[in-house]
Design an enzyme around this catalytic site. Structure first.
Site, short mmCIF file in Angstrom:
data_model
loop_
_atom_site.label_atom_id
_atom_site.label_comp_id
_atom_site.label_asym_id
_atom_site.label_seq_id
_atom_site.Cartn_x
_atom_site.Cartn_y
_atom_site.Cartn_z
N LYS A 104 39.87 37.18 37.98
CA LYS A 104 38.71 37.79 38.62
C LYS A 104 38.73 37.47 40.10
O LYS A 104 38.72 36.30 40.50
CB LYS A 104 37.43 37.24 37.97
CG LYS A 104 36.15 37.78 38.61
CD LYS A 104 34.92 37.41 37.81
CE LYS A 104 33.65 37.85 38.53
NZ LYS A 104 32.44 37.48 37.80
N LYS A 119 39.83 42.00 36.87
CA LYS A 119 38.64 42.54 37.51
C LYS A 119 38.67 42.30 38.99
O LYS A 119 38.94 41.17 39.39
CB LYS A 119 37.43 41.84 36.88
CG LYS A 119 36.10 42.21 37.47
CD LYS A 119 35.02 41.40 36.81
CE LYS A 119 33.71 41.66 37.52
NZ LYS A 119 32.68 40.78 37.11
C1 PBG Z 1 28.80 37.65 36.81
C2 PBG Z 1 29.42 38.99 36.89
C3 PBG Z 1 29.62 39.81 38.01
C4 PBG Z 1 30.12 41.02 37.53
C5 PBG Z 1 30.24 40.90 36.15
N1 PBG Z 1 29.83 39.62 35.78
C6 PBG Z 1 29.26 39.64 39.43
C7 PBG Z 1 29.90 38.66 40.31
O1 PBG Z 1 30.85 37.96 39.95
O2 PBG Z 1 29.37 38.54 41.41
C8 PBG Z 1 30.44 42.22 38.38
C9 PBG Z 1 30.48 43.49 37.66
C10 PBG Z 1 30.48 44.70 38.50
O3 PBG Z 1 30.54 44.68 39.74
O4 PBG Z 1 30.39 45.78 37.89
N2 PBG Z 1 29.49 36.62 37.38
#
Ligand code: PBG
Length: 328
Positions: A197, A250
């Site tokens: 991520k 992601k």
């Molecule tokens: C929680 C989380 C996030 C997303 C999914 N789970 C946000 C982040 O890490 O700031 C982002 C999902 C999206 O942008 O569609 N940590």
């Protein structure tokens, strides 16, 4: 002209021939549809930066889930948006048995027992500072966050979640959550790890939707640097060792090379998260009449599968499932 060449166009000459030779296919079963749940009653409020995406209060949630299921989608992922006054420094509502996600999960599983409910395991929607772990002296501390994340996962499993999807990017979160689940009698519940991520600008609209923008600093000490490719393999490797059952990459669109690397190096199911900013860009351009929404979305999601994704978490799931049905 006396030259030698290959006639590639022979295999593209009709729609039936193209259909026969198509290498990548999208199916409604490939998708996990994200849903945002809020406190209150009779709430169905569109997220301004995500046209077509809503916050649902629990009394309206089942109607939405019924529609999702009727389109052939087999799975949803739930994000809880607690009220501002419910947030605190350790994100208590994340692991509360009556937290918004726990209640939503119980309700959905009761009404739609077959539907797969994925729980996002993170603290950022529930902490008053908006970080994904515990903060001490202005730093996001790793090890004391793990215990709370394991508690969150166990409370989600107890509420009936079929899959636990930890997105917090603390080191050791898969090991901690696996141990917590096993000890609580949930050894059968898989972990869909947000293994790779990145610290991405494409999460902007989600943070509006989930009210989870960090109140100080950023997430760069725990989420990955977008410039790094080797590090993705290290992150995926440690999560596999710790017991992950699925690996998420992601965001998706700017990271198709990473999806392919992870696919080639690991034999677990690979999940691409087509994130909020990727969704909003397409919606905005389509609303302006600048692109053909359906063709663009189908091309993007096909690209993610072609890159190696087995499953896609996407806000477009309902639209695509509808288009696929229309094409039948
Ligand atoms: C929680 C989380 C996030 C997303 C999914 N789970 C946000 C982040 O890490 O700031 C982002 C999902 C999206 O942008 O569609 N940590």
């Amino acid at each position: 002209m006396d030259i030698q060449f290959t006639r590639h166009r022979r295999l593209r000459s009709s729609a039936n021939l193209r259909a026969m030779l198509r290498e990548t296919h999208l199916r409604a079963e490939d998708f996990i549809y994200p849903l945002f749940v809020v406190e209150g009653e009779n709430q169905k409020n569109e997220v301004p930066s995500m046209p077509g995406v809503y916050h649902f209060s629990l009394d309206l949630l089942n109607d939405e889930v019924r529609e999702v299921q009727s389109l052939g989608i087999k799975s949803i992922i739930l994000f809880g948006v607690p009220e501002a006054h419910q947030k605190d420094e350790c994100g208590t509502q994340a692991f509360h048995d009556h937290g918004i996600v726990q209640r939503a999960t119980r309700q959905v599983k009761e009404a739609f027992p077959e539907l797969l409910v994925v729980a996002d395991t993170c603290l950022c929607e529930y902490t008053d500072h908006g970080h994904c772990g515990i903060v001490e002296n202005g730093e996001i501390v790793n090890d004391s966050s793990l215990e709370l994340l394991a508690r969150t996962a166990v409370s989600q499993a107890k509420a009936g979640a079929d899959i636990i999807a930890p997105s917090n990017m603390m080191d050791g979160f898969v090991a901690a959550i696996r141990k917590g689940l096993d000890e609580a009698g949930y050894s059968h519940i898989p972990i869909m790890s947000y293994a790779v991520k990145y610290a991405s600008a494409f999460y902007g609209p989600f943070r509006d939707a989930a009210q989870s923008t960090p109140q100080f600093g950023d997430r760069k000490t725990y989420q990955m640097d977008p410039a790094n490719r080797e590090e993705a393999l290290r992150e995926a490797h440690s999560d596999v060792e710790e017991g992950a059952d699925f690996l998420i990459v992601k965001p998706a669109l700017s990271y198709l090379d990473i999806i392919r690397d992870v696919k080639n190096n690991f034999s677990l199911p690979i999940v691409a998260y087509n994130v909020s900013g990727e969704y909003s860009m397409v919606k905005a351009a389509a609303q302006n009449g600048w692109i053909d929404e359906k063709a663009t979305v189908m091309e993007m999601l096909t690209g993610m599968k072609r890159a190696g994704a087995d499953i896609i978490i996407t806000y477009f799931a309902k639209d695509v499932a509808r288009w696929l049905k229309e094409a039948e």
